[in-house]
Structures are given as C-alpha cells and as structure tokens.
Scaffold this motif. Structure first.
Motif, PDB file in Angstrom:
ATOM      1  N   VAL A 229       0.858  -0.880   0.135  1.00 16.39           N
ATOM      2  CA  VAL A 229      -0.059   0.258  -0.040  1.00 16.39           C
ATOM      3  C   VAL A 229       0.481   0.494   0.034  1.00 16.39           C
ATOM      4  O   VAL A 229       0.491   2.340  -0.771  1.00 16.39           O
ATOM      5  CB  VAL A 229      -1.322  -0.366   1.352  1.00 16.39           C
ATOM      6  CG1 VAL A 229      -1.457   1.343   1.213  1.00 16.39           C
ATOM      7  CG2 VAL A 229      -1.895  -1.061   1.077  1.00 16.39           C
ATOM      8  N   LYS A 230       1.818   0.969   1.150  1.00 19.82           N
ATOM      9  CA  LYS A 230       2.816   2.101   1.142  1.00 19.82           C
ATOM     10  C   LYS A 230       3.399   2.895  -1.104  1.00 19.82           C
ATOM     11  O   LYS A 230       3.867   4.068  -1.302  1.00 19.82           O
ATOM     12  CB  LYS A 230       3.513   1.632   2.038  1.00 19.82           C
ATOM     13  CG  LYS A 230       4.434   2.952   2.535  1.00 19.82           C
ATOM     14  CD  LYS A 230       6.168   2.873   3.644  1.00 19.82           C
ATOM     15  CE  LYS A 230       7.093   2.509   2.697  1.00 19.82           C
ATOM     16  NZ  LYS A 230       7.972   1.434   4.076  1.00 19.82           N
ATOM     17  N   VAL A 231       3.833   1.721  -1.476  1.00 18.92           N
ATOM     18  CA  VAL A 231       4.578   1.763  -2.606  1.00 18.92           C
ATOM     19  C   VAL A 231       3.945   2.100  -3.363  1.00 18.92           C
ATOM     20  O   VAL A 231       4.035   3.642  -3.851  1.00 18.92           O
ATOM     21  CB  VAL A 231       5.160   0.654  -2.941  1.00 18.92           C
ATOM     22  CG1 VAL A 231       6.211   0.652  -3.918  1.00 18.92           C
ATOM     23  CG2 VAL A 231       7.194   0.357  -1.349  1.00 18.92           C
ATOM     24  N   TRP A 232       2.418   2.274  -2.758  1.00 17.61           N
ATOM     25  CA  TRP A 232       1.893   2.051  -3.939  1.00 17.61           C
ATOM     26  C   TRP A 232       1.417   3.640  -4.521  1.00 17.61           C
ATOM     27  O   TRP A 232       1.388   4.157  -5.644  1.00 17.61           O
ATOM     28  CB  TRP A 232       0.701   1.583  -4.791  1.00 17.61           C
ATOM     29  CG  TRP A 232      -0.835   1.475  -5.554  1.00 17.61           C
ATOM     30  CD1 TRP A 232      -1.964   2.520  -4.995  1.00 17.61           C
ATOM     31  CD2 TRP A 232      -0.433   2.219  -6.976  1.00 17.61           C
ATOM     32  NE1 TRP A 232      -2.294   2.976  -6.112  1.00 17.61           N
ATOM     33  CE2 TRP A 232      -1.946   2.815  -7.376  1.00 17.61           C
ATOM     34  CE3 TRP A 232       0.183   1.930  -8.026  1.00 17.61           C
ATOM     35  CZ2 TRP A 232      -1.960   2.867  -8.557  1.00 17.61           C
ATOM     36  CZ3 TRP A 232       0.671   2.314  -9.240  1.00 17.61           C
ATOM     37  CH2 TRP A 232      -1.285   3.428  -9.366  1.00 17.61           C
ATOM     38  N   GLU A 233       1.074   3.611  -2.966  1.00 25.04           N
ATOM     39  CA  GLU A 233       0.921   5.218  -2.344  1.00 25.04           C
ATOM     40  C   GLU A 233       1.433   6.463  -3.202  1.00 25.04           C
ATOM     41  O   GLU A 233       1.622   7.394  -3.516  1.00 25.04           O
ATOM     42  CB  GLU A 233       0.248   5.266  -1.433  1.00 25.04           C
ATOM     43  CG  GLU A 233      -1.178   5.454  -0.989  1.00 25.04           C
ATOM     44  CD  GLU A 233      -2.153   5.706  -1.726  1.00 25.04           C
ATOM     45  OE1 GLU A 233      -2.298   6.838  -2.242  1.00 25.04           O
ATOM     46  OE2 GLU A 233      -2.573   4.277  -2.062  1.00 25.04           O
ATOM     47  N   ARG A 234       3.427   5.996  -2.951  1.00 27.82           N
ATOM     48  CA  ARG A 234       4.139   6.444  -3.359  1.00 27.82           C
ATOM     49  C   ARG A 234       4.401   6.812  -5.105  1.00 27.82           C
ATOM     50  O   ARG A 234       4.743   7.771  -5.525  1.00 27.82           O
ATOM     51  CB  ARG A 234       5.364   6.487  -2.535  1.00 27.82           C
ATOM     52  CG  ARG A 234       6.530   7.573  -2.482  1.00 27.82           C
ATOM     53  CD  ARG A 234       7.879   6.203  -1.915  1.00 27.82           C
ATOM     54  NE  ARG A 234       7.868   5.599  -2.998  1.00 27.82           N
ATOM     55  CZ  ARG A 234       8.614   4.794  -2.618  1.00 27.82           C
ATOM     56  NH1 ARG A 234       8.763   4.290  -0.743  1.00 27.82           N
ATOM     57  NH2 ARG A 234       8.986   2.849  -3.107  1.00 27.82           N
ATOM     58  N   GLU A 235       3.932   5.610  -5.184  1.00 25.53           N
ATOM     59  CA  GLU A 235       4.351   5.528  -7.005  1.00 25.53           C
ATOM     60  C   GLU A 235       3.571   5.785  -7.803  1.00 25.53           C
ATOM     61  O   GLU A 235       3.765   6.223  -9.548  1.00 25.53           O
ATOM     62  CB  GLU A 235       5.173   3.623  -6.771  1.00 25.53           C
ATOM     63  CG  GLU A 235       6.557   3.251  -6.184  1.00 25.53           C
ATOM     64  CD  GLU A 235       7.574   4.312  -6.568  1.00 25.53           C
ATOM     65  OE1 GLU A 235       8.162   4.180  -7.903  1.00 25.53           O
ATOM     66  OE2 GLU A 235       8.349   4.495  -5.947  1.00 25.53           O
ATOM     67  N   LYS A 236       1.786   6.485  -7.553  1.00 23.30           N
ATOM     68  CA  LYS A 236       1.614   6.012  -8.430  1.00 23.30           C
ATOM     69  C   LYS A 236       0.690   6.899  -9.506  1.00 23.30           C
ATOM     70  O   LYS A 236       1.141   7.572 -10.860  1.00 23.30           O
ATOM     71  CB  LYS A 236      -0.429   5.798  -7.895  1.00 23.30           C
ATOM     72  CG  LYS A 236      -0.889   7.033  -6.729  1.00 23.30           C
ATOM     73  CD  LYS A 236      -2.107   6.355  -6.646  1.00 23.30           C
ATOM     74  CE  LYS A 236      -2.713   7.608  -5.140  1.00 23.30           C
ATOM     75  NZ  LYS A 236      -3.938   6.915  -4.893  1.00 23.30           N
ATOM     76  N   VAL A 237       1.696   7.951  -8.498  1.00 24.14           N
ATOM     77  CA  VAL A 237       1.840   9.452  -9.516  1.00 24.14           C
ATOM     78  C   VAL A 237       3.045   9.524 -10.428  1.00 24.14           C
ATOM     79  O   VAL A 237       2.927   9.839 -11.496  1.00 24.14           O
ATOM     80  CB  VAL A 237       3.325  10.494  -8.430  1.00 24.14           C
ATOM     81  CG1 VAL A 237       1.772  11.098  -7.414  1.00 24.14           C
ATOM     82  CG2 VAL A 237       4.095  10.392  -8.108  1.00 24.14           C
ATOM     83  N   ASN A 238       3.820   8.708 -10.605  1.00 19.60           N
ATOM     84  CA  ASN A 238       4.436   8.367 -11.654  1.00 19.60           C
ATOM     85  C   ASN A 238       3.833   6.936 -12.816  1.00 19.60           C
ATOM     86  O   ASN A 238       4.042   6.917 -13.625  1.00 19.60           O
ATOM     87  CB  ASN A 238       5.901   7.765 -10.840  1.00 19.60           C
ATOM     88  CG  ASN A 238       6.874   8.656 -10.602  1.00 19.60           C
ATOM     89  OD1 ASN A 238       6.738   9.506 -10.434  1.00 19.60           O
ATOM     90  ND2 ASN A 238       7.549   8.288  -8.971  1.00 19.60           N
ATOM     91  N   SER A 239       2.622   6.877 -12.157  1.00 19.89           N
ATOM     92  CA  SER A 239       2.162   5.383 -13.351  1.00 19.89           C
ATOM     93  C   SER A 239       1.360   5.749 -14.262  1.00 19.89           C
ATOM     94  O   SER A 239       0.785   7.088 -14.057  1.00 19.89           O
ATOM     95  CB  SER A 239       1.169   4.873 -11.787  1.00 19.89           C
ATOM     96  OG  SER A 239       0.124   3.673 -12.913  1.00 19.89           O
ATOM     97  N   VAL A 240       1.812   5.529 -15.224  1.00 20.56           N
ATOM     98  CA  VAL A 240       0.774   5.691 -16.514  1.00 20.56           C
ATOM     99  C   VAL A 240      -0.450   5.574 -16.633  1.00 20.56           C
ATOM    100  O   VAL A 240      -1.406   6.759 -16.030  1.00 20.56           O
ATOM    101  CB  VAL A 240       1.270   3.772 -17.612  1.00 20.56           C
ATOM    102  CG1 VAL A 240       0.524   5.483 -19.055  1.00 20.56           C
ATOM    103  CG2 VAL A 240       2.715   4.581 -18.282  1.00 20.56           C
TER     104      VAL A 240
END
Lengths: 448, 157
Positions: A229-240
């Motif tokens: 959950v933590k990694v997705w919350e952080r990385e989703k801004v970079n996700s297409v």
C-alpha cells in the motif's frame, strides 16, 4: 509413549472449551493417531474429476499418510483405490497424474490390474495353482475405497467403515463449492495447471486455523500488504495508469481494520466447517471483468446472477484439511507429512466458459499469496515456525482460543457470529476431538 | 558494444544481489521489466500458466522495501544469498534491434538463521540499451526442480 493410544479420555482432555493442549500440535503420538483415526474417519478431498477426463487417466493422492490412486475406468466410472500392489506393496502409480492405457502394471513383478482395480493377470500363473490363491486378498486386485462421493466433480473419500455420511458430514457447508461452480457460466470448473507446492515446517492444524484467523492480517501482513500500500501510494504519481493494479487490489484489503472483519462475520457449520466473510470480504472490491455479468445474467437471470457474484466468502474451511476460496477459484490442500511438517498444495480452477481474465487472476492470486516466493506466505510461515518452536516451552502448556467465547455456545450448530471470533477454531477442535475418538477403543483398566 | 560488456553486466547483477545493494540492483532493470520464475518445464506463458513469480518494477520495489521493514519478522534474522554463475552464453547480440540475450547456468544459495537452501537452474536475460546503459527487460529463472515443494525463497536468484 502410549499416552493417547486407545485412550479416548486422554485425547478428549486435550480440547477444552476455550483452549487446547499443545500436544495437538507437537506430540508425535497424537500425529500418528490423527493418521490412524481422524483422517480415515472423515471425508477427505482427493482430487477433481477434470483431472481424469478420459479412460485410463489417473491421479495419485493421499488420505492422511496413505497413498491413494484415483482412476477413470473405460465405462467412465471413477474408482478410488489404495495405491499399493496386493503382491509386495509397491506403489502402482508414482507420478501425480498420467494415463495408464487399458490397465495398470506393477513395475516390480508385472502383476496387472484393470482401471477399476480388479486383477487382470499375474505372470507364471501356474505357480499359484493349488495354493488357495483365489481365497486371498491379493487375488482381488487393488483394494478399493468403498466410501466415495463425487460432488460436482470434487472427489472425496472416507476410509473407515464407520463414519458420517457425506451429506451429514458437510451439510450446508457445500454451499461454498456450489457458489464456486455457479460462477462458471457453464456450471463447470476445470483444473488445467499443477498446484503451487509450499513446504511448511509446522503442524498442519496451524495452517487450517489461520484460514479463519481475522485478527492476524493487519498485524502479521503489515510487512507485505502494508508495504504494498505504501509503495503504491508513493509510486502512483509516476504510473501511466492511475487505476489501482490488480496486485495492489489483492494486497491492500489484508490491511483492513478489525472493524471490517468484525462486521463481515463468520459462519460456522457442524463438524468443524466454517467460513469468514459472510456479508462481504477482502475479495469484494476487485475490478469487474468485461462481459462476465452479461453471461451470468443470461444463464441465471438477473437476481440469481447478482446473488452468486456478490457472495464473496473469504475462506471456507472444510474440516479437516482443505480451504476453498470461491471468489478467486482456489482450493488449498493442507497435507500432513509429520507432526511438524505440512505440504500445502494450492490449486486454481478455471471457470469454464468465463472470460480468461478470471483464470489469469486466480493464477496471479495464487502466486502472490500461496507460493514459496510469496511475501504474504513468508509472513505466515514465520509465525507458524515460531509457534512450532515456542510450544515446546513448559511455561504454559495451553493454547488460548477464547476470543468472543460465550459459555452458552453450542457445538455442531449453524450460526453467524462476529468475524473476529475464534469460535471457528473452537468448532474445528470440537470436530477434531469427536472424529479422533469416533472409532477408538477404550483401553482396558488392567492394561494401564 | 563488446560482448564482454554484456557478460560483465550479468556478473555485476549477481554482485549487487550478493552484497545486498538492493536499490542499485533495481536500477539495472528497465521501467517495464519483468522478473519471471516459471513453474513448468519449457513454460511459454507467464500469465496463463502457473508461475512462481512474474513481477513488474512496482512489485519488485515492494519486495525490496519489505526486506528492511521494521515489522518484517521473516527477515529477523536477515537472509543472505550467494550466486555461482557459469560464463554467460550469448544467445543474441543484435545492436540494430537493440536486443541482447544471455543464458547463464547458476547455483544459488539462500541462508537464514541455521537454514541453508541450495537451488540450481538457468537464468535467461533479455537486455537492451537505455540512454547507453544496459538494462534488463526480462529476467527468467528456470529451476531444475521448478515443481518441487520449496520452503521460503525470500531473495532473488
């Protein structure tokens, strides 16, 4: 050493209302008695008919520690046989599955058997003339398991002569299997892949109990699901794509708070069966698959289709040793190897006629959660291993199972209860005590 | 680019894994890369046949961060890994298509506490150049006993 053999009372004393004695997990004599008594006395899952579609197909399996052979005969009937040659005891089939052709042939001395188990031929037949061979068990071929039930292609067997009927034993708990089958627009499931196999150095019952333990995910899986959950919350801004990936949809609900599990409930059934996720579950919010609802409405009508799809039961334990997850079409088989070793085989089912996305998801869930490479699996196994070690401590010989215990609670009933209750574990141990001792003879006073 | 550069790159990956330099290891992968461990012999489809792992960078990042989590009890004590690689065989060296493939037989050891487990298999790398740096687009691990019942495999082969 023979503390428990032929000693019903001693076995029964291991299970109290709110606790169980550690010997159920760590005592070798108890494990031996489970193999001799518990597993033969009840209905054990041994395979699925889709694994043996054509005559000559076979699978090998186990009931307790006994090797079992399941075969498809030329008249399409399914036969459950003890997997040992009546001559010298050699296992007739050793691969997990295959096709034997018209007959089984023992690799040691070439005794051969029809695919219904009956003896076909013995080499050098003359040598048995006048020896009374016809009167022996060996002349009957492969010993048959008499009590077999094929329920919607799920093959179950009970080895002991005396025991509950299939219907009495499972009762309404079969509704979870029904739901999984109903999820196929064709009303059929299929096994097309090997199971994921995962070796656990712990007692088999720890795994079974964990299936309805709703107070551990947010604690033990903080490391895996919490990090996801933590990694997705952080990385989703970079996700297409901003859509939550299905992987995160699988992991995130493990972190649901106690209140979620409390409110979604547990249903218990007689004989140790039960399930988590009555009014909702961690499986309820997965993205819909295009076209599936339309297929289901066409087959079942609007109301029933919704009822099937919205019944998202979490884990259903079929006592003693399988768990079924209809919403992601997975069956986990907890196979006891020794008192502190358990092989877990996790099978995926294909919903025949449904979009292939479902099978893709099922396989994905299986590798994320049930594989030796699964981070969720790593969290759980660590706890089981520590328990297997910790229970050797003499500081306290009892395991506490009293969460939401009510002194008026009855055994062998159907009830819906608070989802954080440990009642399903108490339910399992009540069944354990009952079926461990069902056919146990009482030790004579003089022998003590 | 020289063929030796590719071979050195494969050794460098094992070095980063065995010295537990996880973030540097992740940097060897392209943003759309996959790490794949099949569960069948000659498996062709990572999604529609059962795999042990088929993970993108998000999932690999989750794994790496989990390893150092305060409440990651399966890493107390920590696991360590050890790779022995045979010289990578270059299966494809195509600068025009920007496609380089290697095949590397390996023996891998993972240990934690008093337990030591050993695995043997073949690592297949699909590589490409991104801004003149070699990146992994697919790493595939085929174990000789892909269908055996393993206990925990917590690190990377």
């Amino acid at each position: 050493m023979n503390k428990y053999e032929n000693n019903k009372k001693a076995v029964q004393k291991l299970v109290l209302d709110k606790s169980v004695h550690r010997d159920v997990y760590i005592n070798e004599e108890i494990f031996k008695l489970e193999m001799e008594q518990l597993f033969p006395n009840v209905w054990i899952f041994i395979g699925h008919a889709s694994q043996i579609k054509t005559p000559g197909d076979f699978i090998t399996s186990k009931i307790g520690n006994q090797p079992i052979l399941v075969s498809r005969h030329r008249d399409n009937s399914i036969h459950v046989l003890y997997n040992r040659c009546p001559h010298k005891g050699v296992k007739i089939a050793s691969e997990p599955c295959g096709n034997t052709g018209k007959f089984f042939r023992c690799p040691y001395h070439a005794w051969s058997f029809k695919t219904d188990g009956s003896l076909l031929a013995v080499p050098l037949k003359k040598g048995y003339e006048g020896t009374g061979f016809a009167d022996t068990a060996a002349s009957k071929g492969l010993s048959k398991v008499e009590n077999v039930k094929i329920y919607k292609d799920f093959i179950f067997a009970r080895l002991s002569k005396n025991g509950p009927s299939f219907e009495d034993y499972f009762g309404d708990s079969l509704s979870t299997i029904d739901n999984m089958v109903d999820r196929s627009p064709n009303g059929a499931l299929e096994i097309v892949s090997s199971p994921i196999r995962y070796m656990h150095t712990c007692n088999w019952k720890m795994l079974v109990e964990n299936q309805t333990d709703t107070c551990h995910p947010m604690v033990a899986h903080e490391s895996s699901a919490g990090t996801a959950v933590k990694v997705w919350e952080r990385e989703k801004v970079n996700s297409v794509s901003k859509d939550t990936p299905i992987a995160v949809q699988f992991y995130a609900p493990f972190m649901s708070p106690y209140e979620f599990y409390e409110s979604t409930g547990i249903r218990i059934w007689p004989n140790g069966h039960g399930h988590t996720g009555v009014t909702g579950s961690i499986h309820q919010d997965y993205t819909d698959v295009d076209g599936y609802m339309e297929q289901m409405v066409e087959k079942h009508g609007d109301e029933k289709a919704k009822q099937i799809i919205n019944d998202v039961r979490h884990n259903t334990v079929y006592f003693p040793n399988i768990m079924v997850k209809g919403a992601v079409q997975i069956l986990r088989n907890f196979i006891p190897i020794s008192v502190d070793k358990t092989l877990v085989e996790s099978w995926c089912f294909r919903l025949v006629g449904a979009p292939q996305k479902f099978f893709e998801r099922s396989l994905m869930y299986n590798r994320f959660i049930n594989a030796p490479t699964s981070i969720v699996g790593h969290d759980d196994l660590e706890m089981y291993e520590r328990a297997q070690e910790g229970l050797k401590s003499d500081g306290n010989e009892w395991v506490n199972l009293q969460r939401l215990y009510d002194e008026d609670e009855k055994h062998d009933v159907t009830e819906i209860i608070n989802g954080t209750s440990e009642r399903q574990m108490r339910n399992q141990f009540n069944a354990w005590s009952k079926y461990m001792t069902l056919n146990m003879s009482e030790k004579l006073e003089a022998a003590e | 680019m020289k063929q030796e550069t590719i071979i050195d790159f494969i050794y460098e990956e094992a070095f980063l894994l065995d010295t537990m330099q996880w973030s540097k290891w992740l940097e060897l992968y392209d943003k759309d890369a996959r790490y794949w461990m099949p569960m069948e012999w000659n498996q062709t489809d990572p999604m529609m046949q059962q795999s042990l792992m088929y993970e993108d960078m998000l999932l690999l990042t989750i794994r790496v961060e989990r390893l150092s989590g305060e409440r990651t009890f399966s890493q107390k004590p920590k696991s360590r890994s050890h790779h022995i690689l045979q010289t990578p065989k270059i299966l494809e060296f195509n600068e025009e298509k920007d496609l380089f493939k290697t095949w590397t037989p390996f023996t891998y050891t993972e240990t934690r506490g008093d337990i030591l487990e050993r695995f043997s298999g073949w690592a297949s790398h699909d590589l490409k150049l991104v801004d003149n740096n070699i990146k992994i687009s697919l790493k595939r691990i085929d174990l000789i006993n892909f269908d055996a019942p393993f206990s925990n495999i917590q690190l990377f082969m």
